[in-house]
Design a protein around this motif. Structure first.
Motif, PDB file in Angstrom:
ATOM      1  N   SER A   1      31.851  35.816  37.787  1.00  0.00           N
ATOM      2  CA  SER A   1      32.044  34.895  36.496  1.00  0.00           C
ATOM      3  C   SER A   1      31.601  34.035  36.244  1.00  0.00           C
ATOM      4  O   SER A   1      31.044  33.368  35.184  1.00  0.00           O
ATOM      5  N   LEU A   2      33.007  33.371  37.309  1.00  0.00           N
ATOM      6  CA  LEU A   2      32.390  31.481  36.944  1.00  0.00           C
ATOM      7  C   LEU A   2      31.458  31.397  37.429  1.00  0.00           C
ATOM      8  O   LEU A   2      31.122  30.121  36.196  1.00  0.00           O
TER       9      LEU A   2
ATOM     10  N   SER B   1      30.451  50.330  34.021  1.00  0.00           N
ATOM     11  CA  SER B   1      30.292  50.486  32.099  1.00  0.00           C
ATOM     12  C   SER B   1      31.173  49.683  31.485  1.00  0.00           C
ATOM     13  O   SER B   1      30.259  48.564  29.989  1.00  0.00           O
ATOM     14  N   ALA B   2      32.090  50.010  31.626  1.00  0.00           N
ATOM     15  CA  ALA B   2      33.478  48.650  30.568  1.00  0.00           C
ATOM     16  C   ALA B   2      33.046  47.501  31.239  1.00  0.00           C
ATOM     17  O   ALA B   2      32.858  46.565  30.508  1.00  0.00           O
ATOM     18  N   GLY B   3      32.949  47.074  32.517  1.00  0.00           N
ATOM     19  CA  GLY B   3      32.316  45.724  32.851  1.00  0.00           C
ATOM     20  C   GLY B   3      30.622  45.387  32.797  1.00  0.00           C
ATOM     21  O   GLY B   3      31.199  44.392  32.183  1.00  0.00           O
ATOM     22  N   ASP B   4      29.791  46.452  32.850  1.00  0.00           N
ATOM     23  CA  ASP B   4      28.683  45.742  32.328  1.00  0.00           C
ATOM     24  C   ASP B   4      29.211  45.631  31.150  1.00  0.00           C
ATOM     25  O   ASP B   4      28.148  44.915  30.820  1.00  0.00           O
ATOM     26  N   THR B   5      29.467  46.005  30.311  1.00  0.00           N
ATOM     27  CA  THR B   5      29.256  46.119  28.476  1.00  0.00           C
ATOM     28  C   THR B   5      30.152  44.066  28.444  1.00  0.00           C
ATOM     29  O   THR B   5      29.085  43.619  28.108  1.00  0.00           O
ATOM     30  N   LEU B   6      31.054  44.553  29.261  1.00  0.00           N
ATOM     31  CA  LEU B   6      31.745  42.590  29.176  1.00  0.00           C
ATOM     32  C   LEU B   6      30.346  41.882  29.933  1.00  0.00           C
ATOM     33  O   LEU B   6      30.734  40.374  29.729  1.00  0.00           O
ATOM     34  N   GLY B   7      30.240  41.908  30.926  1.00  0.00           N
ATOM     35  CA  GLY B   7      28.623  40.960  31.165  1.00  0.00           C
ATOM     36  C   GLY B   7      27.893  40.689  31.306  1.00  0.00           C
ATOM     37  O   GLY B   7      27.306  39.933  30.594  1.00  0.00           O
ATOM     38  N   TRP B   8      26.820  41.853  30.068  1.00  0.00           N
ATOM     39  CA  TRP B   8      25.730  42.075  28.894  1.00  0.00           C
ATOM     40  C   TRP B   8      26.604  40.778  27.289  1.00  0.00           C
ATOM     41  O   TRP B   8      26.531  39.598  27.272  1.00  0.00           O
TER      42      TRP B   8
ATOM     43  N   HIS C   1      38.514  34.149  31.142  1.00  0.00           N
ATOM     44  CA  HIS C   1      39.553  34.956  30.421  1.00  0.00           C
ATOM     45  C   HIS C   1      38.521  35.873  31.367  1.00  0.00           C
ATOM     46  O   HIS C   1      39.019  37.218  31.096  1.00  0.00           O
ATOM     47  N   ARG C   2      36.938  35.606  30.166  1.00  0.00           N
ATOM     48  CA  ARG C   2      36.186  36.746  30.840  1.00  0.00           C
ATOM     49  C   ARG C   2      35.867  37.482  32.536  1.00  0.00           C
ATOM     50  O   ARG C   2      36.337  38.529  33.103  1.00  0.00           O
ATOM     51  N   ALA C   3      36.062  36.190  33.455  1.00  0.00           N
ATOM     52  CA  ALA C   3      36.554  36.519  34.640  1.00  0.00           C
ATOM     53  C   ALA C   3      37.615  37.215  35.207  1.00  0.00           C
ATOM     54  O   ALA C   3      37.399  37.970  35.966  1.00  0.00           O
ATOM     55  N   ASP C   4      38.665  36.887  34.219  1.00  0.00           N
ATOM     56  CA  ASP C   4      39.949  37.701  34.826  1.00  0.00           C
ATOM     57  C   ASP C   4      39.690  39.368  34.412  1.00  0.00           C
ATOM     58  O   ASP C   4      40.191  40.197  35.376  1.00  0.00           O
TER      59      ASP C   4
END
Length: 492
Positions: A109-110, A20-27, A40-43
């Motif tokens: 992500s890229l 869910s932490a990853g999902d938050t960053l994805g949103w 950086h978001r991809a990392d």
């Protein structure tokens, strides 16, 4: 001690928190991330995906799962179902090395950023290297997972468990002639009775207010969710009480964003209806995308395009957009039920929508099998589209670049949209067989319908396979008859 406080279940909850932490960053990536921050978001996403995967394939996870399985006596049905699904997930996850999971997360992500830019410019060659990389990863995964007759089986299993490519292809072949006939007749009828809503602008602020009121009226809880703006509408769950919807706006036609919100709110209602205390467990998770899509299509089409809905809501739409004041409700209903051959899937009407899925399903199978090269996708897309719709898209932005799914690594996903259409009609028919639901529906009161769905679908989580859930909810296995009857009644 509660059986759901055992070690394996706690590990599953921990895994859900990381995801869910990853999902938050994805949103955030899709809504507010500055373009320069994409690398950086991809990392970040790659690191979180790796940690989640390492936990889910660890020796500790395996030992705790085995211990829970050994201790299970089968008397607790939900506990047994959770263990069964956790075992399926574990066996699937352990076949993928952490390196591959991290590589896929970084690549997607890229690719999502590259897709958004390529779509703006209608520049498929700019996106092609990313698709080629993701396709290679998808084939690696399929080989590691194993499959029956073709690698697409392994990818489809990730979205719609307990089915096969051959079964879906057989279903699509079976209904394709009826879908094409209905679409052709519906388009011809719409052309004979052409009508368009009055010219805009329909201010975005007014659209937002109306959309929120309608989403609240069908049961979406805005203390546990919100609506934002993105290129491609979606719904994502960041926690048991945190569901995010997105839509996009057209100032020439307010119904574009409204139906987008109804669609995504349907997904959100499903997520908010899952057992909150079981978040992170299969019993607190959606069972499949075919079932998920049934919820969005039910609210968007069976509710949102019904006479009863607009008899209640059209006065509010007129108040929000004064140019509608001289436009009769009957004409408005013709407008929202018009059928036309559009190049854009997310804006397609019910009568023609599934033809978009037939196209994508066929192309994806060819891509995954290797019989279609990435460089040839635009030509293959346009040729297939012309065969189904009678014309080619004007450019790749309206053709092979319109969907976000491939950039997300979502190969194997598209078939679930049509499965969802079939399921939505079957569920709606079963729900309206309940006199309480039917009576309330006639008054545009959707609380009994939502209650029925909560009991029949949402509360079950992923404790049943999709076909078994449909049989339990409706009394029969998934079937296309209710859907074809619905399309025929509405459009012909």
């Amino acid at each position: 001690m509660s059986p759901f406080r055992m070690s394996i279940f706690e590990k599953a909850r921990e895994h859900a928190i990381i995801r869910s932490a990853g999902d938050t960053l994805g949103w955030d990536q899709e809504t507010y991330l500055p373009p320069a921050a994409a690398g950086h978001r991809a990392d970040q996403l790659s690191w979180l995906a790796s940690r989640a995967h390492e936990l889910a394939v660890s020796d500790g996870w395996k030992k705790d799962l085995e211990a829970a399985e050994d201790a299970d006596d089968g008397t607790d049905v939900k506990r047994a179902a959770n263990l069964r699904e956790l075992r399926r997930q574990f066996d699937r996850a352990t076949k993928l090395p952490v390196e591959l999971v991290a590589r896929e997360s970084a690549a997607t992500s890229l690719a999502m950023h590259a897709w958004a830019e390529a779509r703006k410019q209608s520049d498929f060659p700019a996106f092609a290297p990313h698709l080629d990389k993701l396709l290679g990863i998808a084939r690696e995964k399929a080989d590691l997972w194993g499959y029956g007759t073709e690698p697409y089986d392994a990818l489809l299993e990730g979205y719609e468990r307990a089915t096969s490519t051959a079964a879906v292809a057989g279903l699509f072949d079976r209904i394709a002639p009826s879908l094409k006939d209905i679409a052709a007749s519906a388009v011809e009828n719409s052309r004979r009775h052409a009508v368009s809503i009055p010219a805009g602008p329909y201010p975005i602020e007014a659209q937002q207010r109306l959309n929120q009121r309608i989403a609240e009226a069908i049961g979406f809880d805005f203390t546990a969710g919100r609506i934002d703006t993105t290129t491609h509408p979606f719904c994502t769950t960041l926690g048991p009480r945190d569901v995010r919807l997105t839509t996009r706006y057209d100032e020439d036609d307010f119904t574009s964003s409204l139906f987008g919100v109804l669609h995504e709110a349907g997904h959100g209602l499903y997520e908010l209806g899952l057992p909150e205390d079981d978040f992170g467990l299969p019993s607190g998770s959606a069972v499949s995308l075919g079932i998920h899509e049934s919820q969005s299509r039910l609210w968007e089409n069976h509710v949102g395009r019904s006479d009863e809905f607009w008899e209640a809501w059209y006065p509010e739409a007129v108040a929000a957009f004064p140019q509608l004041s001289g436009f009769p409700l009957e004409s408005f209903l013709h407008h929202i039920r018009r059928a036309e051959f559009s190049p854009i899937r997310v804006e397609a009407d019910e009568a023609t929508y599934d033809m978009h899925i037939l196209l994508r399903f066929g192309l994806e199978r060819r891509l995954v099998s290797g019989s279609l090269a990435v460089k040839d996708v635009p030509e293959a897309w346009n040729e297939a589209f012309k065969g189904l719709f009678g014309f080619a898209p004007p450019d790749d932005r309206h053709g092979c670049l319109q969907d976000i799914h491939w950039s997300m690594g979502g190969l194997g996903y598209f078939a679930t949209y049509s499965l969802g259409n079939l399921n939505s009609a079957q569920l709606m028919a079963a729900a309206k067989a309940d006199p309480v639901v039917a009576s309330a529906f006639a008054k545009a009161d959707y609380a009994p319908l939502l209650t029925w769905l909560r009991s029949a679908v949402h509360s079950k989580g992923a404790t049943l396979d999709p076909a078994d859930l449909m049989e339990a909810a409706t009394g029969k296995l998934p079937s296309p008859e209710d859907y074809l009857a619905h399309l025929t009644a509405r459009y012909l």
